[in-house]
Design a protein around this motif. Structure first.
Motif, PDB file in Angstrom:
ATOM      1  N   CYS A  58       0.841  -1.203   0.000  1.00 33.54           N
ATOM      2  CA  CYS A  58       0.000   0.000   0.000  1.00 33.54           C
ATOM      3  C   CYS A  58       0.874   1.249   0.000  1.00 33.54           C
ATOM      4  CB  CYS A  58      -0.889  -0.011   1.246  1.00 33.54           C
ATOM      5  SG  CYS A  58      -2.046   1.368   1.351  1.00 33.54           S
ATOM      6  N   VAL A  59       0.595   2.159  -0.940  1.00 34.98           N
ATOM      7  CA  VAL A  59       1.282   3.451  -0.997  1.00 34.98           C
ATOM      8  C   VAL A  59       0.224   4.527  -0.791  1.00 34.98           C
ATOM      9  CG1 VAL A  59       2.645   5.026  -2.416  1.00 34.98           C
ATOM     10  CG2 VAL A  59       3.001   2.560  -2.612  1.00 34.98           C
ATOM     11  N   THR A  60       0.538   5.496   0.037  1.00 35.58           N
ATOM     12  CA  THR A  60      -0.397   6.575   0.324  1.00 35.58           C
ATOM     13  C   THR A  60       0.202   7.898  -0.136  1.00 35.58           C
ATOM     14  OG1 THR A  60      -1.218   5.373   2.245  1.00 35.58           O
ATOM     15  CG2 THR A  60      -1.730   7.723   2.136  1.00 35.58           C
ATOM     16  N   TRP A  61      -0.577   8.609  -0.942  1.00 35.29           N
ATOM     17  CA  TRP A  61      -0.167   9.923  -1.453  1.00 35.29           C
ATOM     18  C   TRP A  61      -1.023  10.984  -0.787  1.00 35.29           C
ATOM     19  CZ3 TRP A  61       4.190   9.667  -3.934  1.00 35.29           C
ATOM     20  CH2 TRP A  61       4.517   8.517  -4.632  1.00 35.29           C
ATOM     21  N   GLY A  62      -0.436  12.134  -0.569  1.00 29.50           N
ATOM     22  CA  GLY A  62      -1.179  13.228   0.036  1.00 29.50           C
ATOM     23  C   GLY A  62      -0.851  14.550  -0.617  1.00 29.50           C
ATOM     24  N   VAL A  63      -1.740  15.511  -0.418  1.00 29.13           N
ATOM     25  CA  VAL A  63      -1.527  16.882  -0.883  1.00 29.13           C
ATOM     26  C   VAL A  63      -1.531  17.766   0.352  1.00 29.13           C
ATOM     27  CG1 VAL A  63      -2.468  18.816  -2.200  1.00 29.13           C
ATOM     28  CG2 VAL A  63      -2.620  16.490  -3.113  1.00 29.13           C
ATOM     29  N   ARG A  64      -0.492  18.565   0.449  1.00 29.74           N
ATOM     30  CA  ARG A  64      -0.409  19.553   1.527  1.00 29.74           C
ATOM     31  C   ARG A  64      -0.460  20.948   0.921  1.00 29.74           C
ATOM     32  NH1 ARG A  64       0.665  17.628   6.477  1.00 29.74           N
ATOM     33  NH2 ARG A  64       1.567  15.536   6.645  1.00 29.74           N
ATOM     34  N   GLU A  65      -1.216  21.803   1.557  1.00 27.77           N
ATOM     35  CA  GLU A  65      -1.260  23.225   1.217  1.00 27.77           C
ATOM     36  C   GLU A  65      -0.721  23.973   2.421  1.00 27.77           C
ATOM     37  OE1 GLU A  65      -5.043  23.562  -1.829  1.00 27.77           O
ATOM     38  OE2 GLU A  65      -5.314  24.211   0.241  1.00 27.77           O
ATOM     39  N   SER A  66       0.405  24.628   2.230  1.00 27.85           N
ATOM     40  CA  SER A  66       1.051  25.354   3.325  1.00 27.85           C
ATOM     41  C   SER A  66       1.162  24.488   4.581  1.00 27.85           C
ATOM     42  CB  SER A  66       0.296  26.653   3.619  1.00 27.85           C
ATOM     43  OG  SER A  66       0.319  27.492   2.490  1.00 27.85           O
ATOM     44  N   LEU A  88      -9.902   7.747  -1.318  1.00 23.87           N
ATOM     45  CA  LEU A  88      -9.629   9.084  -1.849  1.00 23.87           C
ATOM     46  C   LEU A  88     -10.410  10.071  -0.979  1.00 23.87           C
ATOM     47  CD1 LEU A  88      -8.447  10.954  -4.021  1.00 23.87           C
ATOM     48  CD2 LEU A  88     -10.470  10.468  -5.408  1.00 23.87           C
ATOM     49  N   ALA A  89      -9.708  11.008  -0.381  1.00 25.61           N
ATOM     50  CA  ALA A  89     -10.351  11.924   0.566  1.00 25.61           C
ATOM     51  C   ALA A  89      -9.829  13.343   0.376  1.00 25.61           C
ATOM     52  CB  ALA A  89     -10.076  11.464   2.002  1.00 25.61           C
ATOM     53  N   VAL A  90     -10.748  14.291   0.404  1.00 27.16           N
ATOM     54  CA  VAL A  90     -10.409  15.714   0.324  1.00 27.16           C
ATOM     55  C   VAL A  90     -11.149  16.418   1.460  1.00 27.16           C
ATOM     56  CG1 VAL A  90     -10.524  17.805  -1.088  1.00 27.16           C
ATOM     57  CG2 VAL A  90     -10.135  15.585  -2.182  1.00 27.16           C
ATOM     58  N   VAL A  91     -10.456  17.313   2.173  1.00 24.77           N
ATOM     59  CA  VAL A  91     -11.114  18.016   3.273  1.00 24.77           C
ATOM     60  C   VAL A  91     -12.345  18.751   2.743  1.00 24.77           C
ATOM     61  CG1 VAL A  91      -9.076  18.283   4.740  1.00 24.77           C
ATOM     62  CG2 VAL A  91      -9.621  20.043   3.063  1.00 24.77           C
ATOM     63  N   PRO A  92     -13.393  18.812   3.536  1.00 26.33           N
ATOM     64  CA  PRO A  92     -14.652  19.406   3.057  1.00 26.33           C
ATOM     65  C   PRO A  92     -14.513  20.812   2.479  1.00 26.33           C
ATOM     66  CG  PRO A  92     -15.048  18.222   5.092  1.00 26.33           C
ATOM     67  CD  PRO A  92     -13.549  18.217   4.876  1.00 26.33           C
ATOM     68  N   ASP A  93     -13.685  21.660   3.069  1.00 25.51           N
ATOM     69  CA  ASP A  93     -13.581  23.034   2.570  1.00 25.51           C
ATOM     70  C   ASP A  93     -12.800  23.155   1.262  1.00 25.51           C
ATOM     71  OD1 ASP A  93     -11.311  22.467   4.416  1.00 25.51           O
ATOM     72  OD2 ASP A  93     -10.688  24.503   3.903  1.00 25.51           O
ATOM     73  N   ARG A  94     -12.234  22.052   0.756  1.00 26.57           N
ATOM     74  CA  ARG A  94     -11.502  22.069  -0.510  1.00 26.57           C
ATOM     75  C   ARG A  94     -12.109  21.124  -1.540  1.00 26.57           C
ATOM     76  NH1 ARG A  94      -9.253  24.652  -2.860  1.00 26.57           N
ATOM     77  NH2 ARG A  94      -7.131  23.995  -3.220  1.00 26.57           N
ATOM     78  N   GLN A  95     -13.235  20.469  -1.197  1.00 19.80           N
ATOM     79  CA  GLN A  95     -13.889  19.577  -2.154  1.00 19.80           C
ATOM     80  C   GLN A  95     -14.446  20.382  -3.315  1.00 19.80           C
ATOM     81  OE1 GLN A  95     -16.688  17.165   0.081  1.00 19.80           O
ATOM     82  NE2 GLN A  95     -15.059  16.137   1.186  1.00 19.80           N
ATOM     83  N   GLY A  96     -14.396  19.785  -4.509  1.00 19.88           N
ATOM     84  CA  GLY A  96     -14.933  20.442  -5.695  1.00 19.88           C
ATOM     85  C   GLY A  96     -13.969  21.400  -6.362  1.00 19.88           C
ATOM     86  N   ASN A  97     -12.714  21.412  -5.920  1.00 17.72           N
ATOM     87  CA  ASN A  97     -11.708  22.320  -6.476  1.00 17.72           C
ATOM     88  C   ASN A  97     -10.639  21.589  -7.286  1.00 17.72           C
ATOM     89  OD1 ASN A  97     -12.542  24.973  -5.376  1.00 17.72           O
ATOM     90  ND2 ASN A  97     -12.245  23.930  -3.435  1.00 17.72           N
ATOM     91  N   GLY A  98     -10.858  20.316  -7.621  1.00 14.52           N
ATOM     92  CA  GLY A  98      -9.925  19.581  -8.466  1.00 14.52           C
ATOM     93  C   GLY A  98      -8.814  18.840  -7.746  1.00 14.52           C
ATOM     94  N   LEU A  99      -8.755  18.947  -6.427  1.00 17.14           N
ATOM     95  CA  LEU A  99      -7.694  18.256  -5.691  1.00 17.14           C
ATOM     96  C   LEU A  99      -7.804  16.739  -5.813  1.00 17.14           C
ATOM     97  CD1 LEU A  99      -7.351  20.281  -2.372  1.00 17.14           C
ATOM     98  CD2 LEU A  99      -5.676  20.059  -4.204  1.00 17.14           C
ATOM     99  N   GLY A 100      -9.014  16.210  -5.704  1.00 21.70           N
ATOM    100  CA  GLY A 100      -9.212  14.766  -5.819  1.00 21.70           C
ATOM    101  C   GLY A 100      -8.810  14.257  -7.190  1.00 21.70           C
ATOM    102  N   SER A 101      -9.226  14.971  -8.227  1.00 26.46           N
ATOM    103  CA  SER A 101      -8.865  14.591  -9.603  1.00 26.46           C
ATOM    104  C   SER A 101      -7.356  14.603  -9.790  1.00 26.46           C
ATOM    105  CB  SER A 101      -9.486  15.559 -10.615  1.00 26.46           C
ATOM    106  OG  SER A 101     -10.877  15.542 -10.531  1.00 26.46           O
ATOM    107  N   ALA A 102      -6.728  15.678  -9.323  1.00 26.66           N
ATOM    108  CA  ALA A 102      -5.279  15.815  -9.490  1.00 26.66           C
ATOM    109  C   ALA A 102      -4.528  14.746  -8.710  1.00 26.66           C
ATOM    110  CB  ALA A 102      -4.834  17.202  -9.044  1.00 26.66           C
ATOM    111  N   LEU A 103      -4.968  14.470  -7.494  1.00 20.33           N
ATOM    112  CA  LEU A 103      -4.292  13.463  -6.680  1.00 20.33           C
ATOM    113  C   LEU A 103      -4.472  12.074  -7.266  1.00 20.33           C
ATOM    114  CD1 LEU A 103      -2.596  12.854  -4.220  1.00 20.33           C
ATOM    115  CD2 LEU A 103      -4.708  12.759  -2.876  1.00 20.33           C
ATOM    116  N   LEU A 104      -5.672  11.770  -7.742  1.00 25.29           N
ATOM    117  CA  LEU A 104      -5.919  10.474  -8.364  1.00 25.29           C
ATOM    118  C   LEU A 104      -5.058  10.311  -9.615  1.00 25.29           C
ATOM    119  CD1 LEU A 104      -7.427   7.817  -8.353  1.00 25.29           C
ATOM    120  CD2 LEU A 104      -9.366   8.968  -9.397  1.00 25.29           C
TER     121      LEU A 104
END
Length: 161
Positions: A58-66, A88-104
């Motif tokens: 299992c490999v886990t990738w994440g996105v950090r903002e600041s 696949l999980a995106v914090v609620p305040d950033r959902q719908g902004n393309g982070l999930g697509s980009a991370l996937l």
């Protein structure tokens, strides 16, 4: 966003607490849409998550903002040629902004070259997820019952294939 540094990185067992917090926050909407507060993403313990993150398949990738973990995804190798996208999980305040697509997309691009098939599943009431996965080339393979709702299983040919 001006001044926000975004980075994608591989997460480790040391990140388990943050991953669990993110996962629980992100999956509340999913749980409510399926009337199922017992989703595994919500009931997984910290020790269970640590074990999953320590698993060499299992490999886990994440996105950090600041510095803040805002998205994560796990990729588990099922066998020599199949990988499974999980949680696949995106914090609620950033959902719908393309982070999930980009991370996937990043996770798919980083698959070992021998992987030919990528699989995942989501609940039948997860309309945004189903739209996302369809847009990214995933096609429904079958459904399984999960109590009062169905899990929709999808697959696609791996990008490196």
């Amino acid at each position: 966003m001006v001044g926000v540094k975004i980075e994608t990185l591989q997460l480790t067992v040391a990140d388990a607490g943050e991953v669990l917090t993110l996962q629980r926050a992100a999956y509340v909407t999913e749980a409510l849409s399926h009337n199922d507060l017992a989703l595994p993403a919500l009931t997984q313990t910290l020790d269970e998550l640590r074990a999953e993150l320590a698993d060499p398949s299992c490999v886990t990738w994440g996105v950090r903002e600041s510095g803040r973990l805002v998205a994560s995804v796990r990729v588990r190798r099922v066998d020599a040629v199949v990988a499974e996208i999980r949680r696949l999980a995106v914090v609620p305040d950033r959902q719908g902004n393309g982070l999930g697509s980009a991370l996937l997309a990043t996770a798919e691009q980083r698959l070992p070259s021998e992987i030919t098939t990528v699989r995942l599943f989501t609940g039948e009431h997860s309309e945004a997820n189903l739209r996302l996965y369809s847009r990214l080339g995933y096609r429904e393979t079958h459904r399984t019952s999960n109590g009062a709702y169905q899990l929709v299983h999808l697959a696609k040919t791996a990008p490196s294939s």
